[in-house]
Scaffold this motif. Structure first.
Motif, PDB file in Angstrom:
ATOM      1  N   PHE B 249       9.129 -13.402   4.282  1.00 31.44           N
ATOM      2  CA  PHE B 249       9.561 -12.022   4.550  1.00 31.44           C
ATOM      3  C   PHE B 249      10.905 -11.681   3.896  1.00 31.44           C
ATOM      4  N   PRO B 250      11.940 -12.513   4.065  1.00 36.30           N
ATOM      5  CA  PRO B 250      13.191 -12.153   3.378  1.00 36.30           C
ATOM      6  C   PRO B 250      13.038 -12.113   1.855  1.00 36.30           C
ATOM      7  N   CYS B 251      12.180 -12.992   1.294  1.00 34.32           N
ATOM      8  CA  CYS B 251      11.963 -12.963  -0.155  1.00 34.32           C
ATOM      9  C   CYS B 251      11.274 -11.675  -0.575  1.00 34.32           C
ATOM     10  N   LEU B 252      10.320 -11.210   0.243  1.00 32.97           N
ATOM     11  CA  LEU B 252       9.666  -9.933  -0.051  1.00 32.97           C
ATOM     12  C   LEU B 252      10.678  -8.804   0.002  1.00 32.97           C
ATOM     13  N   ALA B 253      11.604  -8.876   0.963  1.00 30.69           N
ATOM     14  CA  ALA B 253      12.605  -7.820   1.110  1.00 30.69           C
ATOM     15  C   ALA B 253      13.443  -7.709  -0.157  1.00 30.69           C
ATOM     16  N   ILE B 254      14.015  -8.849  -0.597  1.00 31.74           N
ATOM     17  CA  ILE B 254      14.911  -8.774  -1.764  1.00 31.74           C
ATOM     18  C   ILE B 254      14.135  -8.408  -3.024  1.00 31.74           C
ATOM     19  N   SER B 255      12.901  -8.939  -3.160  1.00 29.29           N
ATOM     20  CA  SER B 255      12.115  -8.630  -4.358  1.00 29.29           C
ATOM     21  C   SER B 255      11.751  -7.155  -4.398  1.00 29.29           C
ATOM     22  N   SER B 256      11.403  -6.587  -3.235  1.00 28.15           N
ATOM     23  CA  SER B 256      11.011  -5.180  -3.234  1.00 28.15           C
ATOM     24  C   SER B 256      12.205  -4.289  -3.566  1.00 28.15           C
ATOM     25  N   LEU B 257      13.377  -4.643  -3.056  1.00 28.53           N
ATOM     26  CA  LEU B 257      14.566  -3.843  -3.370  1.00 28.53           C
ATOM     27  C   LEU B 257      14.828  -3.849  -4.869  1.00 28.53           C
ATOM     28  N   MET B 258      14.774  -5.064  -5.475  1.00 28.29           N
ATOM     29  CA  MET B 258      15.030  -5.171  -6.907  1.00 28.29           C
ATOM     30  C   MET B 258      13.954  -4.457  -7.707  1.00 28.29           C
ATOM     31  N   LEU B 259      12.700  -4.581  -7.271  1.00 26.75           N
ATOM     32  CA  LEU B 259      11.599  -3.907  -7.980  1.00 26.75           C
ATOM     33  C   LEU B 259      11.812  -2.397  -7.945  1.00 26.75           C
ATOM     34  N   GLY B 260      12.175  -1.880  -6.769  1.00 29.89           N
ATOM     35  CA  GLY B 260      12.433  -0.447  -6.649  1.00 29.89           C
ATOM     36  C   GLY B 260      13.519   0.003  -7.614  1.00 29.89           C
ATOM     37  N   LEU B 261      14.617  -0.761  -7.656  1.00 30.70           N
ATOM     38  CA  LEU B 261      15.719  -0.388  -8.536  1.00 30.70           C
ATOM     39  C   LEU B 261      15.313  -0.478 -10.005  1.00 30.70           C
ATOM     40  N   SER B 262      14.535  -1.519 -10.377  1.00 31.69           N
ATOM     41  CA  SER B 262      14.111  -1.650 -11.784  1.00 31.69           C
ATOM     42  C   SER B 262      13.218  -0.502 -12.194  1.00 31.69           C
ATOM     43  N   LEU B 263      12.250  -0.131 -11.318  1.00 30.57           N
ATOM     44  CA  LEU B 263      11.341   0.957 -11.658  1.00 30.57           C
ATOM     45  C   LEU B 263      12.101   2.271 -11.787  1.00 30.57           C
ATOM     46  N   LEU B 264      13.075   2.468 -10.881  1.00 31.36           N
ATOM     47  CA  LEU B 264      13.888   3.677 -10.931  1.00 31.36           C
ATOM     48  C   LEU B 264      14.706   3.715 -12.229  1.00 31.36           C
ATOM     49  N   ALA B 265      15.314   2.570 -12.568  1.00 29.44           N
ATOM     50  CA  ALA B 265      16.119   2.499 -13.790  1.00 29.44           C
ATOM     51  C   ALA B 265      15.257   2.765 -15.017  1.00 29.44           C
ATOM     52  N   ASP B 266      14.056   2.180 -15.039  1.00 24.61           N
ATOM     53  CA  ASP B 266      13.130   2.404 -16.156  1.00 24.61           C
ATOM     54  C   ASP B 266      12.801   3.883 -16.297  1.00 24.61           C
ATOM     55  N   GLY B 267      12.488   4.513 -15.146  1.00 24.50           N
ATOM     56  CA  GLY B 267      12.145   5.931 -15.166  1.00 24.50           C
ATOM     57  C   GLY B 267      13.303   6.772 -15.686  1.00 24.50           C
ATOM     58  N   LEU B 268      14.530   6.457 -15.221  1.00 24.08           N
ATOM     59  CA  LEU B 268      15.706   7.211 -15.663  1.00 24.08           C
ATOM     60  C   LEU B 268      15.915   7.054 -17.161  1.00 24.08           C
TER      61      LEU B 268
END
Lengths: 316, 278
Positions: B249-268
């Motif tokens: 669960f904690p690994c999913l938490a950190i991975s999802s946060l980073m994934l969200g930020l990467s996708l957002l950065a890519d979109g920007l």
């Protein structure tokens, strides 16, 4: 070319010198701390004073630094206070084990990312491209310790195919599978993205369009015309990946209890093993400086359009 | 504008939603968390099951009987707070250095660039370990270590942008008008460099979050009992063979946060490229 390489070499030496000073400053500026770390918490004040005097720690800092640097250059890296062994003897086998790990990771990641990157970049915007691009964002977003957890959950806890930690003193294939996979997974996504971008750019070039119009087959266009130019950037990026790989190796080795350079550095820092930390830090920086130098030289060799003079932006 | 254009892409919108969820967790941890993250409520309970007193633990409890969901939600606060603070500090240092080097060039540039080269020659993790082991692990020292390690990379980006913008007419006009150097750097050069910096900041907050996670995993993170994702992984490892959910669960938490930020950065990044093309 020789002049360019000489300037780069001089810069690298200057950086190494500054790094050595920084490392020594951080770890040994306070001589009394060093005595406590080497002799232990329960040593008495007179013992510490004696040790400081015997080992020349009462001299000025700059004298101590120069003597340490001179010894380091000569290959006398001191004795590990925790293991009571000369550091110069301890490091090579650990470096070899980490070298095997990193080498295998490169062996997996380079072909995989080239194939994926070329497939994605060949036709920008297709479903293949989107799927590969999305997958590479996902793998680069998962930190090494998390992908180690996920892969262990599947292959160790659930399927029970692979061991979750290294236990044999020697080398065992089944013990390196997961560490290599974790290292490769992270870097493959990144390298595939670079390859894709580079490939997509080349495919837009007029000479590729010309080849297409004169009726060359897609395979011929990719292998004969596009690849050579598309791989210049990724090949130099592989070199620049090595710093990342070195950081990742520490995490992966600690997670899988793999007795390599990373665990040595980690344990040394937990034990306050000053001589060992210094040597590990210096070696890791040396590896990076050498690979950056190689990357710079390689880039100019692969791409003759780059002049051998200093690049105008001065970026190293 | 760029943000709206970015959010029209489904991947970027998904990334933004994930990031917003975690930030909301950080802000309203006290309201969202079902239990106190520091108090052992029960013996170890597996996910989706009830404790002996009938309370539901969605993600189970850890070996000390603390609710994992609550610890994840409060862990978001730790990560967002310290990663945000550390990245902001690194940005201030990197921007000041980069503007000065790109504007003045000459000796200032050479000294700062050399210092950046020296720091960037360390594998980041070696640098973090050196700093944290020497200074001890605390929030302030993590901010210091992140600033030290990331400012040089930000410095390089700002410097390159500043050199480019410095050559443009409006900067020369400002110089001829007799505007002060600091005024030009802050009001003429910096606003024109924000596009690439926003994309970089998005990713860098994520990297800092991961760094804090790695430090926690290595046992060098924030001192216990602070709920911290990396530390949760570290603590759960001993029992991961039997109770893998402790670490998953904690690994999913950190991975999802980073994934969200990467996708957002890519979109920007894509959106600003399209914007400049149009």
């Amino acid at each position: 070319m020789t002049r360019y390489a000489a300037i780069k070499l001089a810069e690298a030496l200057a950086v190494m010198l500054a790094v050595s000073f920084l490392v020594y400053l951080v770890l040994e500026a306070n001589a009394r701390d060093v005595a406590v770390k080497v002799l232990g918490q329960f040593s008495t004040e007179p013992q510490r004073d004696l040790w400081l005097a015997e080992n020349g720690y009462n001299q000025p800092f700059i004298v101590r630094y120069l003597r340490w640097l001179w010894n380091f250059v000569r290959g006398d890296w001191g004795v590990s206070s925790h293991y009571r062994e000369p550091v110069a003897v301890m490091l090579p086998p650990r470096l070899l084990r980490t070298g095997i790990l990193a080498g295998l990771a490169l062996l997996v990641m380079v072909p995989a990312s080239f194939v994926l990157g070329i497939l994605a970049g060949m036709r920008e915007g297709t479903r293949t491209d989107r799927a590969i691009s999305f997958a590479s964002v996902v793998t680069t977003s998962v930190p090494e310790f998390a992908s180690a957890v996920f892969l262990s959950a599947i292959f160790v806890f659930w399927l029970g195919w692979l061991p979750g930690a290294s236990t044999t003193p020697g080398f065992a294939w089944e013990e390196v599978v997961l560490p290599v996979l974790v290292l490769a997974l992270y870097a493959t996504g990144y390298l595939a993205r670079i390859t894709r971008a580079s490939m997509a750019e080349v495919m837009m070039q007029p000479y590729v369009r010309t080849a297409l119009m004169k009726g060359a087959s897609p395979a011929r266009i990719v292998f004969r015309h596009a690849l050579r130019n598309a791989l210049v950037a990724p090949i130099t990026v592989i070199m620049l990946q090595i710093p990342w790989l070195l950081s990742g190796v520490i995490v992966v080795e600690v997670y899988f209890a793999y007795k390599g350079f990373g665990t040595l550095l980690y344990e040394a820092s937990l034990n306050g093993d000053v001589a060992l930390i210094e040597a590990c830090a210096m070696v890791s920086v040396l590896v990076i400086v050498v690979t950056q130098l190689a990357s710079d030289v390689l880039y100019t060799l692969l791409n003759p359009r780059i002049s051998f003079a200093r690049r105008p932006d001065g970026a190293a | 504008m760029t943000l709206f254009r970015a959010l029209r892409r489904p991947t970027a919108a998904f990334g933004a939603v994930v990031v917003v969820i975690w930030v909301a967790c950080a802000l309203f941890a006290g309201l969202l968390a079902p239990y106190d993250p520091l108090i052992s409520t029960t013996a170890l309970v597996e996910p989706f099951s009830r404790g002996p007193d009938g309370k539901l633990f969605l993600l189970g409890t850890d070996m000390l009987g603390r609710d994992i969901l609550s610890r994840l939600i409060f862990g978001a606060r730790t990560v967002v707070l310290w990663a945000g603070l550390a990245t902001a500090t690194a940005y201030v240092v990197g921007i000041v250095g980069g503007l000065a080097a790109g504007f003045y060039r000459g000796a200032v540039d050479q000294i700062l660039s050399f210092a950046a080269n020296v720091i960037l020659s360390f594998p980041v993790l070696v640098l973090y370990i050196l700093i944290i082991v020497t200074l001890g692990s605390s929030g302030a020292n993590i901010v210091l270590a992140v600033t030290f390690a990331s400012a040089p990379a930000i410095f390089r980006i700002v410097r390159a942008l500043a050199i480019e913008i410095r050559e443009q007419d409006f900067v020369n006009a400002a110089i001829t008008q007799g505007e002060g150097a600091i005024r030009i750097m802050l009001f003429d050069i910096l606003p024109n460099a924000t596009g690439p910096l926003v994309v970089d900041a998005c990713l860098r907050v994520g990297y800092t979050a991961i760094t804090i996670g790695i430090l926690g995993f290595l046992g060098l993170g924030l001192p216990p009992p602070t709920p911290d994702w990396g530390t949760m992984v570290n603590e759960g490892r001993a029992m991961a063979m039997v109770f893998p959910y402790l670490v998953i669960f904690p690994c999913l938490a950190i991975s999802s946060l980073m994934l969200g930020l990467s996708l957002l950065a890519d979109g920007l990044r894509e959106a600003s490229r399209e914007g400049s093309r149009a």
